[in-house]
Design a protein around this motif. Structure first.
Motif, mmCIF file in Angstrom:
data_model
loop_
_atom_site.group_PDB
_atom_site.id
_atom_site.type_symbol
_atom_site.label_atom_id
_atom_site.label_comp_id
_atom_site.label_asym_id
_atom_site.label_seq_id
_atom_site.Cartn_x
_atom_site.Cartn_y
_atom_site.Cartn_z
ATOM 1 N N ALA A 184 -0.126 -4.274 -3.691
ATOM 2 C CA ALA A 184 -1.131 -4.699 -2.787
ATOM 3 C C ALA A 184 -1.214 -3.981 -1.780
ATOM 4 O O ALA A 184 -0.138 -3.495 -1.035
ATOM 5 C CB ALA A 184 -1.021 -6.350 -3.149
ATOM 6 N N TRP A 185 -2.274 -3.263 -1.569
ATOM 7 C CA TRP A 185 -2.679 -2.483 -0.379
ATOM 8 C C TRP A 185 -3.764 -2.942 1.068
ATOM 9 O O TRP A 185 -4.520 -3.968 0.387
ATOM 10 C CB TRP A 185 -3.020 -1.931 -0.782
ATOM 11 C CG TRP A 185 -4.084 -0.090 -0.434
ATOM 12 C CD1 TRP A 185 -3.991 -0.247 1.363
ATOM 13 C CD2 TRP A 185 -5.505 0.967 -0.682
ATOM 14 N NE1 TRP A 185 -4.481 0.773 1.614
ATOM 15 C CE2 TRP A 185 -4.905 1.368 0.478
ATOM 16 C CE3 TRP A 185 -5.434 1.225 -1.369
ATOM 17 C CZ2 TRP A 185 -6.104 2.521 0.421
ATOM 18 C CZ3 TRP A 185 -6.487 1.709 -2.120
ATOM 19 C CH2 TRP A 185 -7.388 2.996 -0.519
ATOM 20 N N PHE A 186 -2.377 -3.664 1.498
ATOM 21 C CA PHE A 186 -2.865 -4.027 3.107
ATOM 22 C C PHE A 186 -3.572 -3.082 4.220
ATOM 23 O O PHE A 186 -2.522 -1.956 3.720
ATOM 24 C CB PHE A 186 -1.940 -4.707 3.652
ATOM 25 C CG PHE A 186 -1.931 -5.871 2.846
ATOM 26 C CD1 PHE A 186 -2.276 -6.702 2.389
ATOM 27 C CD2 PHE A 186 -1.078 -5.575 1.634
ATOM 28 C CE1 PHE A 186 -2.101 -8.064 1.521
ATOM 29 C CE2 PHE A 186 -0.419 -6.006 0.808
ATOM 30 C CZ PHE A 186 -0.655 -7.867 0.717
ATOM 31 N N TYR B 233 2.253 -14.247 -5.231
ATOM 32 C CA TYR B 233 2.270 -12.823 -6.323
ATOM 33 C C TYR B 233 3.294 -12.655 -6.547
ATOM 34 O O TYR B 233 3.861 -12.220 -5.686
ATOM 35 C CB TYR B 233 0.839 -12.449 -6.216
ATOM 36 C CG TYR B 233 -0.295 -13.563 -5.952
ATOM 37 C CD1 TYR B 233 -1.684 -13.611 -6.938
ATOM 38 C CD2 TYR B 233 -0.989 -13.127 -4.237
ATOM 39 C CE1 TYR B 233 -2.614 -14.513 -6.968
ATOM 40 C CE2 TYR B 233 -1.983 -14.465 -4.182
ATOM 41 C CZ TYR B 233 -2.984 -14.631 -5.625
ATOM 42 O OH TYR B 233 -4.004 -15.469 -5.068
ATOM 43 N N ASP B 234 3.566 -11.994 -8.013
ATOM 44 C CA ASP B 234 4.317 -11.487 -8.450
ATOM 45 C C ASP B 234 4.220 -9.642 -7.861
ATOM 46 O O ASP B 234 4.482 -9.162 -8.786
ATOM 47 C CB ASP B 234 4.946 -11.510 -10.060
ATOM 48 C CG ASP B 234 5.565 -11.382 -10.120
ATOM 49 O OD1 ASP B 234 6.993 -10.598 -9.364
ATOM 50 O OD2 ASP B 234 6.334 -10.894 -11.382
ATOM 51 N N ILE B 235 3.824 -9.192 -7.040
ATOM 52 C CA ILE B 235 3.506 -7.641 -6.773
ATOM 53 C C ILE B 235 4.798 -7.157 -6.600
ATOM 54 O O ILE B 235 5.453 -7.156 -6.484
ATOM 55 C CB ILE B 235 3.130 -7.762 -5.452
ATOM 56 C CG1 ILE B 235 3.393 -8.292 -4.461
ATOM 57 C CG2 ILE B 235 1.242 -8.570 -5.726
ATOM 58 C CD1 ILE B 235 2.997 -8.133 -2.805
ATOM 59 N N ASP B 236 4.533 -6.238 -6.824
ATOM 60 C CA ASP B 236 5.762 -4.948 -7.245
ATOM 61 C C ASP B 236 5.437 -4.137 -5.689
ATOM 62 O O ASP B 236 6.995 -3.453 -5.496
ATOM 63 C CB ASP B 236 5.370 -3.456 -8.248
ATOM 64 C CG ASP B 236 5.716 -4.596 -9.933
ATOM 65 O OD1 ASP B 236 6.021 -4.901 -10.449
ATOM 66 O OD2 ASP B 236 4.788 -4.745 -10.092
ATOM 67 N N GLY B 237 4.545 -4.169 -5.191
ATOM 68 C CA GLY B 237 4.881 -3.540 -3.648
ATOM 69 C C GLY B 237 3.805 -4.435 -2.476
ATOM 70 O O GLY B 237 2.592 -4.355 -2.881
ATOM 71 N N ALA C 146 1.364 2.894 -11.882
ATOM 72 C CA ALA C 146 1.576 1.917 -10.248
ATOM 73 C C ALA C 146 -0.236 2.134 -9.908
ATOM 74 O O ALA C 146 -0.704 3.405 -10.250
ATOM 75 C CB ALA C 146 2.587 2.559 -9.699
ATOM 76 N N VAL C 147 -0.658 0.780 -9.759
ATOM 77 C CA VAL C 147 -1.297 1.296 -9.770
ATOM 78 C C VAL C 147 -1.503 0.181 -7.552
ATOM 79 O O VAL C 147 -1.257 -0.843 -7.515
ATOM 80 C CB VAL C 147 -2.781 -0.064 -10.395
ATOM 81 C CG1 VAL C 147 -4.234 0.227 -9.876
ATOM 82 C CG2 VAL C 147 -3.015 0.852 -11.413
ATOM 83 N N PHE C 148 -2.488 0.808 -6.875
ATOM 84 C CA PHE C 148 -2.286 0.400 -5.519
ATOM 85 C C PHE C 148 -3.804 -0.167 -5.178
ATOM 86 O O PHE C 148 -4.876 0.774 -5.120
ATOM 87 C CB PHE C 148 -1.993 1.671 -4.965
ATOM 88 C CG PHE C 148 -0.678 2.079 -4.723
ATOM 89 C CD1 PHE C 148 0.694 1.898 -3.886
ATOM 90 C CD2 PHE C 148 -0.619 2.736 -5.953
ATOM 91 C CE1 PHE C 148 1.696 2.673 -4.504
ATOM 92 C CE2 PHE C 148 0.808 3.553 -6.237
ATOM 93 C CZ PHE C 148 2.381 2.952 -5.155
ATOM 94 N N LEU C 149 -4.066 -1.311 -5.144
ATOM 95 C CA LEU C 149 -4.948 -2.424 -5.264
ATOM 96 C C LEU C 149 -5.420 -2.860 -3.983
ATOM 97 O O LEU C 149 -4.393 -2.874 -3.014
ATOM 98 C CB LEU C 149 -4.890 -3.344 -6.097
ATOM 99 C CG LEU C 149 -6.273 -4.235 -5.660
ATOM 100 C CD1 LEU C 149 -7.294 -3.422 -6.085
ATOM 101 C CD2 LEU C 149 -6.058 -5.549 -6.942
ATOM 102 N N GLN C 150 -6.531 -1.818 -2.976
ATOM 103 C CA GLN C 150 -6.517 -2.404 -2.086
ATOM 104 C C GLN C 150 -6.942 -4.357 -1.464
ATOM 105 O O GLN C 150 -8.402 -4.797 -2.308
ATOM 106 C CB GLN C 150 -7.706 -1.325 -1.527
ATOM 107 C CG GLN C 150 -7.643 -1.511 0.367
ATOM 108 C CD GLN C 150 -9.172 -0.331 0.806
ATOM 109 O OE1 GLN C 150 -10.187 -0.234 -0.439
ATOM 110 N NE2 GLN C 150 -8.923 0.351 2.116
#
Length: 425
Positions: A145-147, A205-209, A92-96
């Motif tokens: 997706a990191w917000f 987007y088909d984000i996972d989280g 898993a990657v948590f992209l800001q």
């Protein structure tokens, strides 16, 4: 073939060195009913755990390496980080994607982030979030997706924002504090707007989280006051004090966002990575045996324990950025103390527990001696195996996962990540 099935197949072919064949991967992680942990019919325990890394974009911390790179350079750097994650057997990657009231996708609510081009609002010529989702899934990685909900700018000058920025069109939404600008959590219209801005990406987007870090009300700055007097006077009458009202503001943001995510994208997780100390035991008998200078409940007005116990979120990932060495008089907190405290909080709830790991400290000469030991983080994971509530770990951050200054990440992989696995669902 479903995206999940494709992702697993892709992962088996992309692990560095070709160490794992598809058949071995399938045997390592069968799942039980409804995707839960189970057994494979041969008595072997199925393994699902989150193995993540944060990919920070604020101030170009991890990516892009500098603002103003070409599209080709930015895309190549992003894909290199994803490939590094695969080589470390992460999943898993948590992209800001919203570092400061801006966007790394074409948003109708907020401007393009300046971390891409060096100029806020300038179209970078591609869609970083869309590319990240596609490329991550092709590699068997989840993309979360990191917000950051309330941070507007890392300076206190609103004129540095693009003229069309919502914070300039609505200056009454903004509070300067500690040399930075923040949206005011006490305004219902702000709470609605930041949800709309984030949910735009969730819908597209088909984000996972959906992932938040540790910023709610800002961290305290000595000698300064967060000015929400007018909002408290208008909206705080039903609360015993300002702190209770502020906590309710953040509670509402969390619970409302959770409900909206499930309505828009039911399969996406919603998780939060708070500062690791909810309250010290000296403040509250339910708190941890720590002496931390910041307590999320009291200082950030974030009742992280409540969110777990009320099952408002799918997972919590406290940032346990301390060593596991024995406490002494100078250490405010300890990994080996906080780990069982959080396990107890998560026990019996429907909220998964992941642990945030301070990879960035490993080999940093400014850190104490224990962080110069390549085995420190591996010991953390060994200790965590004693607590079944712990379902994975996330490492801060991508730059250190790649560089791995003293081999601490390599040691984690060798000791704990011999085979790739899927994340819990």
């Amino acid at each position: 073939m479903s995206r999940r099935a494709f992702a697993v197949t892709a992962l088996s072919t992309l692990v560095a060195g070709g160490a794992v064949a598809g058949a071995a991967l399938a045997g390592a992680e069968p799942s039980g009913p409804n995707g839960a942990d189970g057994a494979d019919g041969k008595g072997r325990r199925a393994t699902r755990e989150l193995r993540g890394m944060w990919l920070a974009t604020v101030t170009n911390r991890d990516w892009p390496s500098a603002p103003g790179l070409s599209v080709t350079q930015q895309r190549a750097e992003l894909i290199a980080h994803l490939d590094t994650a695969v080589s470390r057997r992460l999943n898993a990657v948590f992209l800001q994607v919203r570092p400061a009231a801006d966007a790394l996708w074409p948003s109708p609510y907020e401007p393009w982030s300046q971390v891409l081009t060096g100029t806020q609002g300038r179209d970078p010529g591609w869609d970083p979030l869309g590319t990240a989702v596609t490329e991550a899934h092709a590699r068997g990685l989840e993309l979360h997706a990191w917000f950051n909900p309330y941070r507007v700018a890392n300076n206190a000058d609103p004129t540095k924002l693009i003229a069309s920025h919502p914070a300039r069109r609505h200056p009454e939404w903004v509070v300067p504090y500690g040399g930075k600008l923040y949206y005011n959590p006490g305004l219902p219209e702000v709470r609605g707007f930041v949800q709309d801005a984030m949910l735009d990406a969730v819908a597209k987007y088909d984000i996972d989280g959906v992932h938040w870090d540790d910023y709610f009300y800002p961290y305290p700055v000595a000698g300064q006051t967060f000015d929400d007097d007018a909002e408290y006077a208008q909206y705080g009458g039903d609360f015993p004090d300002r702190a209770s009202w502020r906590r309710d503001n953040i509670d509402r943001l969390v619970s409302e966002t959770a409900a909206r995510i499930k309505a828009v994208r039911p399969g996406a997780d919603f998780g939060i990575s708070p500062f690791g100390v909810w309250r010290n035991a000296a403040t509250d008998p339910l708190g941890s045996d720590t002496r931390a200078g910041v307590q999320t409940y009291d200082d950030l007005y974030a009742d992280t324990r409540k969110w777990v116990r009320e099952n408002w979120i799918d997972y919590i990932c406290p940032q346990l950025y301390w060593s596991a060495h024995p406490l002494d008089q100078q250490v405010p907190a300890n990994y080996a103390v906080l780990l069982p405290w959080w396990a107890e909080v998560a026990r019996g709830s429907g909220t998964r527990l992941y642990i945030g790991e301070a990879l960035y400290k490993a080999g940093d000469p400014a850190q104490p001696a224990e962080w110069q030991d390549p085995a420190e983080l591996s010991r953390h994971l060994t200790l965590a195996k004693e607590y079944p509530e712990v379902r994975g770990h996330v490492f801060f951050a991508a730059k250190e996962v790649k560089v791995d200054k003293i081999g601490a990440m390599a040691r984690v992989v060798a000791d704990h990540y011999q085979l790739p696995v899927r994340a819990p669902r």
